[in-house]
Design a protein around this motif. Structure first.
Motif, PDB file in Angstrom:
ATOM      1  N   UNK A 122       0.846  -1.194   0.000  1.00 44.14           N
ATOM      2  CA  UNK A 122       0.000   0.000   0.000  1.00 44.14           C
ATOM      3  C   UNK A 122       0.880   1.241   0.000  1.00 44.14           C
ATOM      4  N   UNK A 123       0.939   1.873  -1.165  1.00 44.20           N
ATOM      5  CA  UNK A 123       1.746   3.096  -1.301  1.00 44.20           C
ATOM      6  C   UNK A 123       0.846   4.334  -1.337  1.00 44.20           C
ATOM      7  N   UNK A 124      -0.412   4.153  -1.058  1.00 49.43           N
ATOM      8  CA  UNK A 124      -1.336   5.279  -1.209  1.00 49.43           C
ATOM      9  C   UNK A 124      -1.649   5.575  -2.661  1.00 49.43           C
ATOM     10  N   UNK A 125      -1.496   4.579  -3.516  1.00 50.02           N
ATOM     11  CA  UNK A 125      -1.706   4.777  -4.955  1.00 50.02           C
ATOM     12  C   UNK A 125      -3.150   5.100  -5.297  1.00 50.02           C
ATOM     13  N   UNK A 126      -4.087   4.459  -4.612  1.00 50.59           N
ATOM     14  CA  UNK A 126      -5.503   4.717  -4.894  1.00 50.59           C
ATOM     15  C   UNK A 126      -5.838   6.175  -4.590  1.00 50.59           C
ATOM     16  N   UNK A 127      -5.312   6.670  -3.465  1.00 53.53           N
ATOM     17  CA  UNK A 127      -5.556   8.062  -3.077  1.00 53.53           C
ATOM     18  C   UNK A 127      -4.950   9.011  -4.102  1.00 53.53           C
ATOM     19  N   UNK A 128      -3.743   8.671  -4.557  1.00 60.07           N
ATOM     20  CA  UNK A 128      -3.079   9.500  -5.563  1.00 60.07           C
ATOM     21  C   UNK A 128      -3.905   9.549  -6.854  1.00 60.07           C
ATOM     22  N   UNK A 129      -4.362   8.367  -7.308  1.00 56.63           N
ATOM     23  CA  UNK A 129      -5.162   8.306  -8.538  1.00 56.63           C
ATOM     24  C   UNK A 129      -6.419   9.159  -8.400  1.00 56.63           C
ATOM     25  N   UNK A 130      -7.067   9.046  -7.250  1.00 55.04           N
ATOM     26  CA  UNK A 130      -8.301   9.816  -7.009  1.00 55.04           C
ATOM     27  C   UNK A 130      -8.001  11.312  -7.006  1.00 55.04           C
ATOM     28  N   UNK A 131      -6.933  11.687  -6.321  1.00 55.20           N
ATOM     29  CA  UNK A 131      -6.588  13.121  -6.200  1.00 55.20           C
ATOM     30  C   UNK A 131      -6.276  13.737  -7.553  1.00 55.20           C
ATOM     31  N   UNK A 132      -5.651  12.963  -8.444  1.00 52.21           N
ATOM     32  CA  UNK A 132      -5.273  13.517  -9.751  1.00 52.21           C
ATOM     33  C   UNK A 132      -6.397  13.395 -10.790  1.00 52.21           C
ATOM     34  N   UNK A 168     -10.070   3.779  -0.527  1.00 54.45           N
ATOM     35  CA  UNK A 168     -11.410   3.469  -1.050  1.00 54.45           C
ATOM     36  C   UNK A 168     -12.294   4.720  -0.983  1.00 54.45           C
ATOM     37  N   UNK A 169     -12.226   5.410   0.156  1.00 51.05           N
ATOM     38  CA  UNK A 169     -13.060   6.610   0.329  1.00 51.05           C
ATOM     39  C   UNK A 169     -12.687   7.682  -0.680  1.00 51.05           C
ATOM     40  N   UNK A 170     -11.387   7.844  -0.917  1.00 47.06           N
ATOM     41  CA  UNK A 170     -10.940   8.857  -1.881  1.00 47.06           C
ATOM     42  C   UNK A 170     -11.438   8.520  -3.287  1.00 47.06           C
ATOM     43  N   UNK A 171     -11.393   7.240  -3.646  1.00 51.41           N
ATOM     44  CA  UNK A 171     -11.876   6.828  -4.970  1.00 51.41           C
ATOM     45  C   UNK A 171     -13.379   7.063  -5.092  1.00 51.41           C
ATOM     46  N   UNK A 172     -14.102   6.740  -4.019  1.00 50.47           N
ATOM     47  CA  UNK A 172     -15.562   6.937  -4.049  1.00 50.47           C
ATOM     48  C   UNK A 172     -15.889   8.411  -4.265  1.00 50.47           C
ATOM     49  N   UNK A 173     -15.176   9.274  -3.549  1.00 51.36           N
ATOM     50  CA  UNK A 173     -15.451  10.714  -3.644  1.00 51.36           C
ATOM     51  C   UNK A 173     -15.112  11.248  -5.031  1.00 51.36           C
ATOM     52  N   UNK A 174     -14.070  10.709  -5.642  1.00 52.71           N
ATOM     53  CA  UNK A 174     -13.617  11.226  -6.936  1.00 52.71           C
ATOM     54  C   UNK A 174     -14.289  10.537  -8.122  1.00 52.71           C
ATOM     55  N   UNK A 175     -14.989   9.413  -7.868  1.00 54.73           N
ATOM     56  CA  UNK A 175     -15.597   8.667  -8.971  1.00 54.73           C
ATOM     57  C   UNK A 175     -14.586   7.846  -9.766  1.00 54.73           C
TER      58      UNK A 175
END
Ligand SMILES: [Zn+2]
Length: 412
Positions: free
Chosen positions: A253-263, A279-286
């Motif tokens: 877990x490198x925080x990749x999902x959060x990074x993808x969502x943020x960008x 997961x939450x970041x991806x949900x918020x970003x779609x």
């Protein structure tokens, strides 16, 4: 304007699974029919509600003989273009070596890199065409293909050219992703920033200039690139007008999902070790979660992606083959649907939605593909089954008996 639709092809006498977003379940229409005008669907519904056509156009009627029609399948994550194979590494692993050990000792992706650098564009097209034919025979009408085995500009571009050529006979739609940031090539050992600069300053601009790439991708993991390194590549891609994808949280877990969502990436892919925050970041970003059960299976991973959390958070889940010679030598999308159910806990309905509507969404094509709805392309797969759940059920059986791409039968 007449309320009666015009069409030039009609499929009737069977059942339709629309997979439409609001339809619920599989979007089943028993005794359904579907009509297309040119490339697009103009009508779908119960056959008994079929309106009379506006005029007597040269109408071709296909009798489905009780078969099912689904959207043409979408394989939204593949590394279909490569040379050589890694069956030797497969043997080494079965003698006890791990994927990380093989990668750290210079094997793994680098083995394929050397073979791919040696291969001509013609060689690459020939090898990938065989694998593509296998996917098409199972109803795939749209797929994504990545570069990433060159890790030098010429080979990366050659891979993308080969990928583009796969789509030129119009039997399949191909989207391409530049994955220069796959792993660090050996000649850049100790000069990571110089390689990242090559991607940002040379590979991306040339790929864009030649219109060879639709997206830019990166492998965010301990054996590949850090989140900050991936971010620099993705931002350069975004500035050049490319969509973003990310291999995220597969081995650590490198925080990749959060990074993808943020960008604002279209998808984050793999996600075996994604945290609840990711997961939450991806949900918020779609952001679409692209699950790759073939790699999970082939690497004998024991830590599945957090499917229940994705489900509860409403993150759209796609499923893809990840077809590649090292970690997922699987050119069967039906097999990965089965693995997705048994190993990752998807329902058969989620697996089918994952290779149709959500696969299309991962490619930014949800508006034109992935479900059977008026206005979308008439990309169809026709199946000798009694219910769509069977597509995740049989293992090693291919019930696909017909494929239609943009209204034209390409396999029957
Ligand atoms: Zn991949």
């Amino acid at each position: 304007m007449s309320s009666s639709p015009r069409w030039d092809r009609l499929w009737r006498g069977g059942h339709v699974a629309t997979l439409a977003a609001g339809a619920g379940g599989y979007g089943e229409i028993r005794q359904g029919a579907l009509a297309a005008q040119g490339r697009k669907i103009v009508w779908v519904g119960r056959e008994r509600d079929l309106p009379a056509p506006a005029d007597d156009l040269a109408l071709e009627v296909v009798d489905l003989q009780g078969r099912w029609v689904t959207p043409g399948l979408v394989d939204c994550h593949t590394h279909l273009v490569f040379a050589g194979d890694r069956s030797g590494e497969f043997e080494a692993r079965l003698r006890g070596a791990t994927y990380e050990e093989i990668a750290r000792s210079g094997g793994g992706i680098r083995t394929t890199m050397l073979a791919t650098r040696e291969a001509s564009e013609e060689d690459l097209v020939r090898g990938a065409s065989r694998r593509l034919a296998e996917l098409r025979s199972e109803g795939v009408t749209t797929l994504e293909v990545k570069s990433g085995y060159g890790m030098e500009t010429d080979t990366e571009l050659r891979m993308l050219r080969a990928a583009r050529r796969l789509g030129t006979d119009h039997s399949v739609h191909v989207q391409t992703s530049l994955l220069g940031a796959h792993v660090l090539p050996p000649e850049f050992e100790g000069r990571r920033e110089a390689y990242l600069e090559l991607i940002r300053e040379e590979m991306i601009p040339l790929a864009v200039q030649e219109k060879l790439a639709d997206a830019v991708d990166a492998f965010c993991d301990e054996i590949a690139f850090t989140p900050a390194e991936c971010e620099s590549v993705l931002l350069a891609g975004r500035r050049a007008g490319l969509a973003l994808r990310l291999h995220a949280d597969q081995l650590s877990d490198q925080g990749g999902a959060t990074l993808a969502a943020r960008l604002g990436a279209r998808s984050a892919d793999h996600l075996e070790r994604t945290s609840p925050q990711g997961v939450a970041a991806m949900a918020a970003a779609g952001t679409v979660a692209v699950l790759l059960p073939g790699a999970f299976y082939f690497l004998k991973d024991d830590h599945p992606p957090p499917v229940p959390r994705f489900r509860d958070a409403g993150v759209p889940m796609a499923v893809a083959t990840d077809m590649n010679p090292g970690s997922s030598p699987v050119s069967s999308i039906l097999a990965v649907m089965n693995l997705g159910c048994l190993l990752l806990g998807l329902t058969p309905e989620e697996a089918l939605r994952g290779v149709t509507l959500n696969g299309a969404r991962a490619l930014g094509l949800g508006g034109s593909r992935g479900s059977l709805e008026r206005g979308k392309l008439a990309d169809l797969a026709i199946w000798e089954i009694d219910h769509p759940r069977e597509l995740s059920y049989w293992m090693g059986r291919n019930p696909c008996v017909g494929v239609v791409k943009a209204g034209e039968p390409t396999l029957s």
